[in-house]
Design a protein around this motif. Structure first.
Motif, mmCIF file in Angstrom:
data_model
loop_
_atom_site.group_PDB
_atom_site.id
_atom_site.type_symbol
_atom_site.label_atom_id
_atom_site.label_comp_id
_atom_site.label_asym_id
_atom_site.label_seq_id
_atom_site.Cartn_x
_atom_site.Cartn_y
_atom_site.Cartn_z
ATOM 1 N N ASP A 219 -5.889 -70.579 -11.613
ATOM 2 C CA ASP A 219 -4.763 -70.065 -10.819
ATOM 3 C C ASP A 219 -3.433 -70.562 -11.379
ATOM 4 O O ASP A 219 -2.465 -69.806 -11.484
ATOM 5 C CB ASP A 219 -4.902 -70.516 -9.357
ATOM 6 C CG ASP A 219 -6.021 -69.785 -8.626
ATOM 7 O OD1 ASP A 219 -6.455 -68.725 -9.122
ATOM 8 O OD2 ASP A 219 -6.458 -70.289 -7.568
ATOM 9 N N ARG A 222 -2.327 -68.682 -14.542
ATOM 10 C CA ARG A 222 -1.732 -67.371 -14.254
ATOM 11 C C ARG A 222 -0.296 -67.532 -13.753
ATOM 12 O O ARG A 222 0.601 -66.765 -14.129
ATOM 13 C CB ARG A 222 -2.591 -66.626 -13.237
ATOM 14 C CG ARG A 222 -4.004 -66.310 -13.749
ATOM 15 C CD ARG A 222 -4.813 -65.492 -12.743
ATOM 16 N NE ARG A 222 -6.183 -65.303 -13.213
ATOM 17 C CZ ARG A 222 -7.220 -66.038 -12.833
ATOM 18 N NH1 ARG A 222 -7.041 -67.011 -11.922
ATOM 19 N NH2 ARG A 222 -8.423 -65.807 -13.316
ATOM 20 N N ARG A 225 1.976 -68.529 -16.741
ATOM 21 C CA ARG A 225 2.242 -67.371 -17.601
ATOM 22 C C ARG A 225 3.267 -66.453 -16.954
ATOM 23 O O ARG A 225 4.156 -65.920 -17.635
ATOM 24 C CB ARG A 225 0.941 -66.626 -17.887
ATOM 25 C CG ARG A 225 0.053 -67.333 -18.907
ATOM 26 C CD ARG A 225 -1.280 -66.635 -19.080
ATOM 27 N NE ARG A 225 -2.012 -67.162 -20.245
ATOM 28 C CZ ARG A 225 -3.258 -66.825 -20.548
ATOM 29 N NH1 ARG A 225 -3.930 -65.973 -19.762
ATOM 30 N NH2 ARG A 225 -3.835 -67.332 -21.619
ATOM 31 N N LEU A 268 -9.438 -65.789 -19.304
ATOM 32 C CA LEU A 268 -8.015 -66.041 -19.513
ATOM 33 C C LEU A 268 -7.595 -65.916 -20.973
ATOM 34 O O LEU A 268 -6.397 -65.959 -21.276
ATOM 35 C CB LEU A 268 -7.652 -67.441 -19.008
ATOM 36 C CG LEU A 268 -7.808 -67.657 -17.500
ATOM 37 C CD1 LEU A 268 -7.615 -69.125 -17.147
ATOM 38 C CD2 LEU A 268 -6.819 -66.788 -16.732
#
Length: 421
Positions: A219, A222, A225, A268
């Motif tokens: 998590d 993400r 990013r 990922l």
């Protein structure tokens, strides 16, 4: 699985009888199996395939340069936590781009050493460390590749002294603050953010804590990013446990651990790093000792060995269990005797086991402590002016001493008496 088996009534390391090593180097001594180290390393590389990955051996578990060369020649990276360990990795021929620098207290001198000598990444553990690394890298005109170690506040369900992922532990940055720390890292000169690091403890015997931590890391990746960070590497730490007794339920296998990694973070597109130590080295080593005396006490018998807590501190420090077996295989019908197994150091804590059933033994008999390859020789000391235990590496039917037992003259000559005494 290891390569320590009874053959013709004598415990062997691969194809070498432990009695032959004892006759050559004396006791106590550590002995490692090259075949076992090799097999355990390959278990991890196979478990992570086909993901892009690097298996970085945790040097703190077993730091002998010969062992590091063996693993480095197989392609292993190295996880170091000090400048001394960095030097050991380089002395073993491991290039800088396969060395990861972890630890909460990296000094500026250690940062300079790694930056100038070559480094894969620094696993940064605090904001002061991040700023210091920026200053050092900038002064050298270099860029420091980093991950930031996040503390996911996950209970690893292991011994309190080797748990590292709870909020009260000294390691890492609280995961709730990670985004602001990454933002600062992106602003600092001389810093290149490449990934995320997490490590929750050692000797984990179930996968659930890993899953909780890795889902949190997924998590966070993400989110980072989305914040504009180029997160391309995940350092997932080590910690997978080993069976210290033959009767205990076996911890998860590396293949199961690899499947968990693929399930939680495999989508990922990141390169995966893991840093196993104990599972590679633990069952690859034995401590072999001799019986000095069998002492009959009040209501108990003592097996007094020439190995002591300074040679293997885990039982004293962690109440750790090691199977203790005779080097000469007992006959099947022999009934075990019950001993407190102790060393000669003047500490009540110099006790390896209490009320342990072992085949009856006498003066001069040899015993072996199983699963002693990790956190054995590396944690040894010269307490009571007892020389450090020699280390031996076995490969097939031959062996070599890879660390000599120091002489008393060598020990004493390290001390100096001031001219005014």
């Amino acid at each position: 699985m290891d390569h320590f088996l009874y053959k013709n009534g004598t415990l062997h390391a691969e194809d070498v009888a432990l009695t032959d090593i004892a006759a050559s180097v004396g006791t106590p001594f550590y002995v490692y199996s090259a075949a076992t180290l090799t097999r355990h390393y390959h278990l991890f590389t196979e478990a992570l395939s086909p993901l892009p990955h690097m298996v970085c051996f945790a040097i703190k578990s077993l730091s002998n340069v010969a062992v590091l060369k063996l693993l480095g020649d197989l392609g292993a990276g190295m996880d170091v936590v000090s400048g001394g360990e960095y030097r050991r990795a380089r002395a073993a021929g491991v290039p800088g781009d396969r060395i990861v620098f972890s630890g909460v207290g990296k000094t500026r001198e250690e940062m300079r050493l790694a930056l100038t000598g070559g480094i894969r990444q620094f696993n940064v553990e605090s904001e002061p460390e991040l700023r210091a690394l920026s200053e050092v890298a900038t002064s050298l005109g270099l860029s420091a590749p980093i991950t930031i170690r996040v503390n996911p506040d996950v209970d690893a369900k292991t011994h309190a002294k080797i748990a590292t992922g709870k909020s009260e532990n000294k390691f890492g940055i609280p995961i709730a603050r990670a985004r602001e720390v990454y933002a600062e890292a992106a602003r600092l000169p001389g810093i290149e953010v490449i990934g995320v690091d997490v490590h929750i403890g050692s000797q984990l015997t179930e996968l659930a804590p890993f899953e909780q931590a890795y889902l949190k890391v997924a998590d966070l990746t993400r989110q980072l990013r989305a914040d504009g960070h180029n997160i391309r590497r995940l350092d997932l730490g080590g910690g997978l446990g080993i069976p210290y007794t033959r009767s205990n339920e076996a911890p998860p296998l590396p293949m199961d651990y690899g499947a968990l990694i693929k399930r939680t973070v495999g989508d990922l597109g990141c390169e995966i790093e893991i840093e196993p130590g104990r599972l590679i080295s633990g069952n690859a080593g034995l401590l072999v000792a001799s019986v000095i005396y069998v002492k009959n006490g009040e209501g108990r018998d003592f097996l007094i060995l020439d190995a002591a807590m300074n040679d293997l501190v885990r039982p004293s420090m962690y109440d750790a269990h090691h199977d203790i077996v005779p080097v000469i295989e007992p006959a099947p019908a022999v009934e075990a005797a019950v001993y407190d197994v102790v060393g000669p150091v003047c500490e009540t804590g110099d006790t390896f086991a209490k009320g342990r059933p072992v085949a009856p033994l006498g003066e001069g008999d040899l015993v072996a402590f199983r699963s002693a390859g990790a956190y054995g020789a590396v944690m040894a000391s010269e307490y009571n002016t007892r020389p450090l235990v020699p280390e031996v590496l076995v490969g097939g039917d031959h062996f070599a001493v890879i660390r000599q037992r120091p002489t008393f003259d060598e020990i004493l000559n390290r001390d100096t008496i001031p001219s005014w005494l």
